[in-house]
Design a protein around this motif. Structure first.
Motif, mmCIF file in Angstrom:
data_model
loop_
_atom_site.group_PDB
_atom_site.id
_atom_site.type_symbol
_atom_site.label_atom_id
_atom_site.label_comp_id
_atom_site.label_asym_id
_atom_site.label_seq_id
_atom_site.Cartn_x
_atom_site.Cartn_y
_atom_site.Cartn_z
ATOM 1 N N GLY A 1 -8.714 7.508 7.034
ATOM 2 C CA GLY A 1 -9.032 6.970 5.702
ATOM 3 C C GLY A 1 -7.998 5.922 5.303
ATOM 4 N N HIS A 2 -6.701 6.232 5.522
ATOM 5 C CA HIS A 2 -5.632 5.262 5.234
ATOM 6 C C HIS A 2 -5.805 4.012 6.106
ATOM 7 C CE1 HIS A 2 -3.251 9.101 4.161
ATOM 8 N NE2 HIS A 2 -3.384 8.448 3.026
ATOM 9 N N ASN B 1 8.330 11.468 -2.102
ATOM 10 C CA ASN B 1 7.465 12.404 -2.848
ATOM 11 C C ASN B 1 7.778 13.884 -2.649
ATOM 12 O OD1 ASN B 1 5.613 11.969 -4.799
ATOM 13 N ND2 ASN B 1 4.070 11.083 -3.451
ATOM 14 N N ARG C 1 -4.573 0.377 -3.598
ATOM 15 C CA ARG C 1 -4.866 1.813 -3.604
ATOM 16 C C ARG C 1 -6.280 2.030 -3.100
ATOM 17 N NH1 ARG C 1 -0.930 5.512 -3.993
ATOM 18 N NH2 ARG C 1 -2.160 6.925 -5.266
ATOM 19 N N GLY C 2 -6.499 3.167 -2.496
ATOM 20 C CA GLY C 2 -7.837 3.514 -2.018
ATOM 21 C C GLY C 2 -8.540 4.350 -3.071
ATOM 22 N N GLU D 1 -5.963 7.413 -10.770
ATOM 23 C CA GLU D 1 -5.633 6.050 -10.317
ATOM 24 C C GLU D 1 -5.647 5.073 -11.498
ATOM 25 O OE1 GLU D 1 -4.546 5.069 -7.434
ATOM 26 O OE2 GLU D 1 -4.823 6.929 -6.336
ATOM 27 N N THR E 1 1.899 8.858 0.186
ATOM 28 C CA THR E 1 2.732 9.907 0.787
ATOM 29 C C THR E 1 2.488 9.973 2.297
ATOM 30 O OG1 THR E 1 2.380 11.095 -1.302
ATOM 31 C CG2 THR E 1 3.429 12.316 0.461
ATOM 32 N N ASP F 1 -10.896 10.561 -7.775
ATOM 33 C CA ASP F 1 -9.670 9.749 -7.705
ATOM 34 C C ASP F 1 -9.507 8.883 -8.945
ATOM 35 O OD1 ASP F 1 -8.499 10.386 -5.306
ATOM 36 O OD2 ASP F 1 -9.383 8.740 -4.175
ATOM 37 N N TYR G 1 0.865 -1.189 0.000
ATOM 38 C CA TYR G 1 0.000 0.000 0.000
ATOM 39 C C TYR G 1 0.899 1.235 0.000
ATOM 40 C CZ TYR G 1 -3.630 3.261 1.655
ATOM 41 O OH TYR G 1 -4.512 4.318 1.788
ATOM 42 N N PRO G 2 1.107 1.831 -1.182
ATOM 43 C CA PRO G 2 2.018 2.978 -1.251
ATOM 44 C C PRO G 2 1.283 4.301 -1.080
ATOM 45 C CG PRO G 2 1.367 2.341 -3.462
ATOM 46 C CD PRO G 2 0.580 1.456 -2.511
ATOM 47 N N TYR H 1 -15.252 8.217 5.481
ATOM 48 C CA TYR H 1 -13.900 8.682 5.128
ATOM 49 C C TYR H 1 -13.757 8.975 3.639
ATOM 50 C CZ TYR H 1 -13.062 6.719 9.709
ATOM 51 O OH TYR H 1 -13.137 6.431 11.035
ATOM 52 N N ILE I 1 -8.438 1.706 4.860
ATOM 53 C CA ILE I 1 -8.020 0.913 3.682
ATOM 54 C C ILE I 1 -7.084 -0.224 4.122
ATOM 55 C CG2 ILE I 1 -6.659 1.004 1.526
ATOM 56 C CD1 ILE I 1 -9.466 2.228 1.236
ATOM 57 N N ARG J 1 -11.563 6.986 -3.468
ATOM 58 C CA ARG J 1 -12.586 7.792 -2.793
ATOM 59 C C ARG J 1 -13.649 8.162 -3.806
ATOM 60 N NH1 ARG J 1 -7.816 11.256 -0.377
ATOM 61 N NH2 ARG J 1 -7.123 10.558 -2.397
ATOM 62 N N LYS K 1 5.542 16.758 -3.974
ATOM 63 C CA LYS K 1 4.308 17.189 -3.299
ATOM 64 C C LYS K 1 4.588 18.144 -2.134
ATOM 65 C CE LYS K 1 0.683 13.820 -4.069
ATOM 66 N NZ LYS K 1 -0.299 12.969 -3.375
ATOM 67 N N LEU L 1 -12.300 12.277 2.819
ATOM 68 C CA LEU L 1 -11.143 12.665 3.633
ATOM 69 C C LEU L 1 -9.831 12.539 2.852
ATOM 70 C CD1 LEU L 1 -10.096 13.279 6.486
ATOM 71 C CD2 LEU L 1 -10.292 10.858 7.022
#
Ligand code: ADP
Length: 162
Positions: free
Chosen positions: A16-17, A38, A87-88, A98, A9, A94, A6-7, A123, A20, A90, A41, A126
């Motif tokens: 929320g993370h 990153n 990956r999540g 994605e 930043t 997204d 699960y990659p 979430y 997931i 939302r 960012k 979020l």
């Protein structure tokens, strides 16, 4: 043994993370949370600080490893022997980004799949970016962040504002 990576930043890690990660443990035996430097960012927290907060939040959850990686994600995934990238997803916003990343990663490494998981509705709006904005304007963070992460975020925002 199914391993997922699960990659992200994680600037900083939010509920929320965590949501997931918890869901991904229903699909994978083990999940590696891979924190990306990153610099593009302009993260508010250093890589070491972000890693430390993810470790703190994950400390009581079995089956989770926390690490960082440099370079191409698919290279890291292949090296680590993982079966998939997690990956999540939302809101619809997204999706396009994605989708593009998943297809590029598939071109780069044919055998690496991307698995998308949806968070709980509470979430789904979020993001770390929104949370930093809420913190800047003095809003309550208790519903979105681990208390210690909230404390560190408020402290960082105060020191940046000085
Ligand atoms: P990145 O910079 O790679 O997007 P993030 O830390 O912002 O890193 O996010 C990592 C992953 O977690 C991404 O797949 C993102 O869509 C997902 N994610 C972030 N916040 C949430 C959330 N509230 N619900 C579901 N997925 C999320």
């Amino acid at each position: 043994m199914k391993l997922g990576v699960y990659p992200g930043t994680f600037d900083p890690v939010t509920h929320g993370h965590t949501d997931i990660i918890t869901r991904s443990l229903r699909v994978f035996d083990k999940v590696v949370v891979a924190v990306a430097p990153n610099p593009a960012k302009y993260p508010l927290f250093t890589l070491a600080e972000r890693l430390d907060m993810v470790r703190l939040v994950m400390k009581d959850i079995d089956g989770v490893d926390v690490t960082s990686f440099e370079g191409l994600l698919v290279d890291y995934v292949e090296r680590s022997g993982a079966h998939a990238i997690i990956r999540g997803l939302r809101a619809i916003s997204d999706f396009e980004h994605e989708f593009q990343m998943a297809l590029i990663n598939r071109k780069l490494a044919r055998n690496v799949e991307t698995v998308f998981l949806m968070p709980s509705e509470e979430y789904s709006y979020l993001s770390s970016t929104i949370i930093k904005d809420v913190a800047k304007h003095g809003g309550s963070l208790t519903e979105f962040l681990h208390p210690e992460v909230a404390r560190r975020l408020q402290e960082r925002i105060r020191s940046v504002a000085l």
